[in-house]
Design an enzyme around this catalytic site. Structure first.
Site, PDB file in Angstrom:
ATOM      1  N   SER A 158      34.064  37.624  39.563  1.00 16.86           N
ATOM      2  CA  SER A 158      34.627  39.046  39.964  1.00 16.86           C
ATOM      3  C   SER A 158      35.909  39.209  39.352  1.00 16.86           C
ATOM      4  O   SER A 158      36.586  40.437  39.504  1.00 16.86           O
ATOM      5  CB  SER A 158      34.796  39.049  41.733  1.00 16.86           C
ATOM      6  OG  SER A 158      33.759  39.587  42.203  1.00 16.86           O
ATOM      7  N   LYS A 197      36.277  41.988  37.231  1.00 15.79           N
ATOM      8  CA  LYS A 197      36.375  43.518  37.644  1.00 15.79           C
ATOM      9  C   LYS A 197      37.643  43.995  37.157  1.00 15.79           C
ATOM     10  O   LYS A 197      37.791  45.346  36.935  1.00 15.79           O
ATOM     11  CB  LYS A 197      36.079  43.492  39.287  1.00 15.79           C
ATOM     12  CG  LYS A 197      34.635  43.122  39.394  1.00 15.79           C
ATOM     13  CD  LYS A 197      34.188  42.918  41.160  1.00 15.79           C
ATOM     14  CE  LYS A 197      32.864  42.947  41.313  1.00 15.79           C
ATOM     15  NZ  LYS A 197      32.321  41.579  41.851  1.00 15.79           N
ATOM     16  N   TYR A 236      26.270  44.334  34.805  1.00 13.00           N
ATOM     17  CA  TYR A 236      27.085  43.370  35.777  1.00 13.00           C
ATOM     18  C   TYR A 236      27.155  42.161  35.961  1.00 13.00           C
ATOM     19  O   TYR A 236      27.921  41.324  35.938  1.00 13.00           O
ATOM     20  CB  TYR A 236      26.547  44.252  37.136  1.00 13.00           C
ATOM     21  CG  TYR A 236      27.429  43.602  38.237  1.00 13.00           C
ATOM     22  CD1 TYR A 236      28.681  43.837  38.874  1.00 13.00           C
ATOM     23  CD2 TYR A 236      26.736  42.503  39.082  1.00 13.00           C
ATOM     24  CE1 TYR A 236      29.351  43.389  39.515  1.00 13.00           C
ATOM     25  CE2 TYR A 236      27.444  41.884  40.138  1.00 13.00           C
ATOM     26  CZ  TYR A 236      28.729  42.373  40.593  1.00 13.00           C
ATOM     27  OH  TYR A 236      29.434  41.763  41.664  1.00 13.00           O
ATOM     28  N   TYR A 281      39.298  39.827  48.193  1.00 16.84           N
ATOM     29  CA  TYR A 281      38.380  39.995  49.263  1.00 16.84           C
ATOM     30  C   TYR A 281      38.920  40.520  50.708  1.00 16.84           C
ATOM     31  O   TYR A 281      39.861  41.109  50.602  1.00 16.84           O
ATOM     32  CB  TYR A 281      37.323  38.646  49.635  1.00 16.84           C
ATOM     33  CG  TYR A 281      36.773  38.410  48.078  1.00 16.84           C
ATOM     34  CD1 TYR A 281      35.908  39.183  47.421  1.00 16.84           C
ATOM     35  CD2 TYR A 281      37.100  36.931  47.766  1.00 16.84           C
ATOM     36  CE1 TYR A 281      35.428  38.624  46.278  1.00 16.84           C
ATOM     37  CE2 TYR A 281      36.569  36.573  46.733  1.00 16.84           C
ATOM     38  CZ  TYR A 281      35.840  37.290  45.641  1.00 16.84           C
ATOM     39  OH  TYR A 281      35.202  37.030  44.645  1.00 16.84           O
ATOM     40  N   VAL A 339      34.277  34.241  42.907  1.00 17.65           N
ATOM     41  CA  VAL A 339      33.627  33.208  43.525  1.00 17.65           C
ATOM     42  C   VAL A 339      33.275  31.627  42.934  1.00 17.65           C
ATOM     43  O   VAL A 339      32.694  30.844  43.227  1.00 17.65           O
ATOM     44  CB  VAL A 339      32.272  33.594  44.242  1.00 17.65           C
ATOM     45  CG1 VAL A 339      32.622  34.548  45.172  1.00 17.65           C
ATOM     46  CG2 VAL A 339      31.136  33.939  43.261  1.00 17.65           C
TER      47      VAL A 339
END
Ligand code: GLU
Length: 311
Positions: free
Chosen positions: A66, A69, A194, A246, A264
């Site tokens: 992530s 992102k 993705y 998160y 992660v």
């Protein structure tokens, strides 16, 4: 002198934080991630002139997950503009897990709450695919290579296979959003981008270099070139502060207070505005999916150096 001080600071932070790895667990829902070294902990700090310092297991290779992102967000802000990004993808915390679907239905008619949860990153990629077309993956990869300064960045084929094999929740998030007319792009093509963006192999220096660019509002230390605007950097820093860790982003703001984004794979990208970019890796995760020893390392650096935005 500075060299010795920063090096000693990082060596101590790694030594003090490393025992925390024992309290966490490797991510298991992507089977390939269970092969990581649970005890690894490494850090790299890059200053705004491009100098770097590294400590611990800094040569650990891990998948970006992530943390990518952030690059996707910057690319979307530069390509589509802040207004479009914020109108199609929100900027609010969810207080739910990163792959939760619940608020897409109960709160927002299929619109994701922010670009750092899976639903939001998928919507962002779909928005970009509508704007850029089929070349999106190579455009995003090229952008990430520029931001990290790592022209050899490539995908871990085993992790990519594992992401695809176990990615049904991400498929659900994508199909639900398409069904609610959040986007019109082809779901399979969007998820392919993705999954690739999650599976890129990096080291902490790559994250630290990208973070240093954000710390300098997009200006490259060597070339002076701007890779994104100060407004895009501001938007990224705000979202990292409010949504980057998160559903423990609020706690992290209190304890650490450094704009950051975790993944992660155990990576964390952190920005000390106007001063440093930091990359951390520690694959042992807490129950929210953040590197447990990595967060502790950042907490110690923030406390001793006064790096919290809120200090
Ligand atoms: N590839 C992971 C997923 O899509 C990324 C999750 C993360 O790092 O937050 O579930």
């Amino acid at each position: 002198m500075m060299e010795i001080v920063v090096q000693a600071l990082l060596d101590k932070a790694v030594a003090d934080a490393r025992p925390y790895a024992e309290k966490g667990r490797l991510a298991t829902y992507i089977p390939e991630l269970t092969k990581a070294n649970r005890r690894a902990l490494g850090v790299c700090v890059v200053d705004l002139d491009g100098n770097h310092w590294r400590a611990g297991d800094f040569d650990t290779t891990f998948t970006i997950q992530s943390v990518s992102k952030v690059a996707t967000l910057l690319y979307a802000l530069e390509t589509c503009g802040i207004q479009q990004v914020l109108s199609r993808i929100g900027a609010e915390q969810t207080a739910d897990a990163f792959n939760s679907i619940i608020k897409l239905e109960t709160r927002n008619s299929g619109k994701p709450l922010n670009p750092f949860i899976n639903a939001g990153a998928i919507a962002l990629i779909a928005m970009l695919m509508e704007a850029v077309g089929e070349d999106l993956l190579s455009a995003l990869l090229d952008y990430l290579k520029t931001l990290t300064g790592n022209r050899t960045l490539s995908v871990d084929a085993d992790v990519l296979r594992s992401e695809r094999a176990t990615g049904d929740i991400n498929r659900a998030l994508a199909y639900y959003q398409k069904g609610m007319h959040t986007f019109t792009a082809d779901v399979t093509a969007v998820l392919d981008v993705y999954f690739h963006m999650c599976s890129l192999e990096v080291q902490v220096i790559d994250l630290a270099r990208m973070a240093a660019l954000i710390a300098s509002n997009g200006r490259h230390p060597a070339t002076g070139e701007h890779h994104f605007s100060a407004e895009s950097a501001r938007c990224a820093k705000v979202l990292m502060t409010t949504c980057g860790l998160y559903d423990s982003s609020g706690w992290f703001a209190l304890e650490v207070g450094i704009p950051s984004k975790s993944g992660v794979g155990g990576g964390i990208l952190s920005v000390v505005p106007g001063q440093f970019g930091i990359g951390v890796v520690g694959p042992s995760l807490d129950d929210k999916g953040n590197s447990i020893a990595g967060v502790e390392l950042l907490r110690r650096l923030s406390r001793t150096q006064g790096w919290s935005l809120f200090a």
